[in-house]
Design a protein around this motif. Structure first.
Motif, short mmCIF file in Angstrom:
data_model
loop_
_atom_site.label_atom_id
_atom_site.label_comp_id
_atom_site.label_asym_id
_atom_site.label_seq_id
_atom_site.Cartn_x
_atom_site.Cartn_y
_atom_site.Cartn_z
N GLU A 85 0.84 -1.19 0.00
CA GLU A 85 0.00 0.00 0.00
C GLU A 85 0.88 1.25 0.00
N GLN A 86 0.27 2.39 -0.19
CA GLN A 86 1.01 3.65 -0.19
C GLN A 86 1.52 3.95 1.22
N ASN A 113 3.14 7.13 3.65
CA ASN A 113 3.20 8.59 3.74
C ASN A 113 4.18 8.99 4.85
N ASN A 123 4.79 11.02 -0.22
CA ASN A 123 3.99 9.82 -0.47
C ASN A 123 4.69 8.90 -1.45
N THR A 134 3.93 5.37 -3.45
CA THR A 134 2.97 4.33 -3.80
C THR A 134 3.68 2.98 -3.91
N ALA A 135 2.88 1.92 -3.87
CA ALA A 135 3.44 0.56 -3.93
C ALA A 135 4.00 0.24 -5.30
N THR A 136 3.72 1.05 -6.30
CA THR A 136 4.18 0.77 -7.66
C THR A 136 5.25 1.73 -8.15
N SER A 151 0.87 4.28 7.01
CA SER A 151 0.37 3.57 5.82
C SER A 151 -0.90 4.24 5.31
N GLY A 152 -1.01 4.34 3.98
CA GLY A 152 -2.09 5.11 3.37
C GLY A 152 -3.45 4.47 3.46
N THR A 153 -3.55 3.14 3.42
CA THR A 153 -4.84 2.45 3.42
C THR A 153 -5.26 2.05 4.84
#
Length: 199
Positions: free
Chosen positions: A11-12, A14, A74, A76-78, A111-113
């Motif tokens: 997950e993202q 931050n 931030n 992201t996971a990608t 964690s973003g989520t």
């Protein structure tokens, strides 16, 4: 000075706080304008396209740390991201320093989520030790006449002013290049003189 590569998994992530630790013999306050830059083009080098984040130009430290807040970085996971730590130096020659992201207590990640305070995995987040050295400035000035008769001797043509900063500099070699239509065979008895009276 230091490149930090961030990779998120699942997950993202931050980041809102980063503390950079200074080590070495350099006195406090002599490493200044310490800043974090987002390596926006992922080139791995600091250039004009990189964007500063957080506190720009941190000059003071607490426990030999430069603290950066007031941002959200931030990841992201990608899409991994990179930060570059940039600093200015004003210290005594011979001093040493390095900068590091020392421990998981020096970075705050949410964690973003799932909105969890994440414990980071930190690997090799330390710069090599840098030894600060002095500089030498060489300024040239022509003292050559625009014309001179053949078979002239002791013709002074060039003045070099050498200025050392930070420490003593020992010069052991000077190479001069011949420019113009004269050949090397026409120039003889090339010599260097120390202008002891600086006139």
């Amino acid at each position: 000075v230091l490149q930090l590569n961030f990779t998120a998994t699942g997950e993202q992530m931050n980041i809102s706080v980063i503390k950079i630790t200074r080590k070495g013999t350099v006195p406090d306050g002599q490493i200044y304008n310490v800043s974090l830059y987002n390596d926006t083009d992922l080139s791995g080098t600091f250039n004009t396209g990189d964007v500063a984040i957080g506190t720009v130009g941190a000059n003071t430290t607490t426990a030999s740390q430069y603290t950066f807040t007031g941002f959200q970085f931030n990841i992201t996971a990608t899409a991994p991201k990179t930060l570059i730590v940039v600093a200015s130096i004003n210290s005594t020659a011979g001093s040493t320093f390095n900068l590091s992201l020392n421990s998981t207590g020096d970075i705050n990640t949410i964690s973003g989520t799932t909105n969890q305070n994440v414990t980071e995995t930190i690997t090799s987040a330390e710069s090599t030790t840098t030894t600060i050295h002095g500089t030498l400035t060489v300024t040239g000035k022509t003292i050559a006449p625009t014309s001179k008769a053949v078979n002239s001797a002791n013709l002074a043509v060039l003045q070099l002013n050498l200025t050392a900063s930070g420490e003593v500099m020992n010069v052991s070699l000077l190479n001069f290049s011949l420019v113009g239509t004269a050949t090397e065979a026409k120039l003889t008895s090339m010599r260097l003189f120390n202008d002891t009276n600086a006139n």
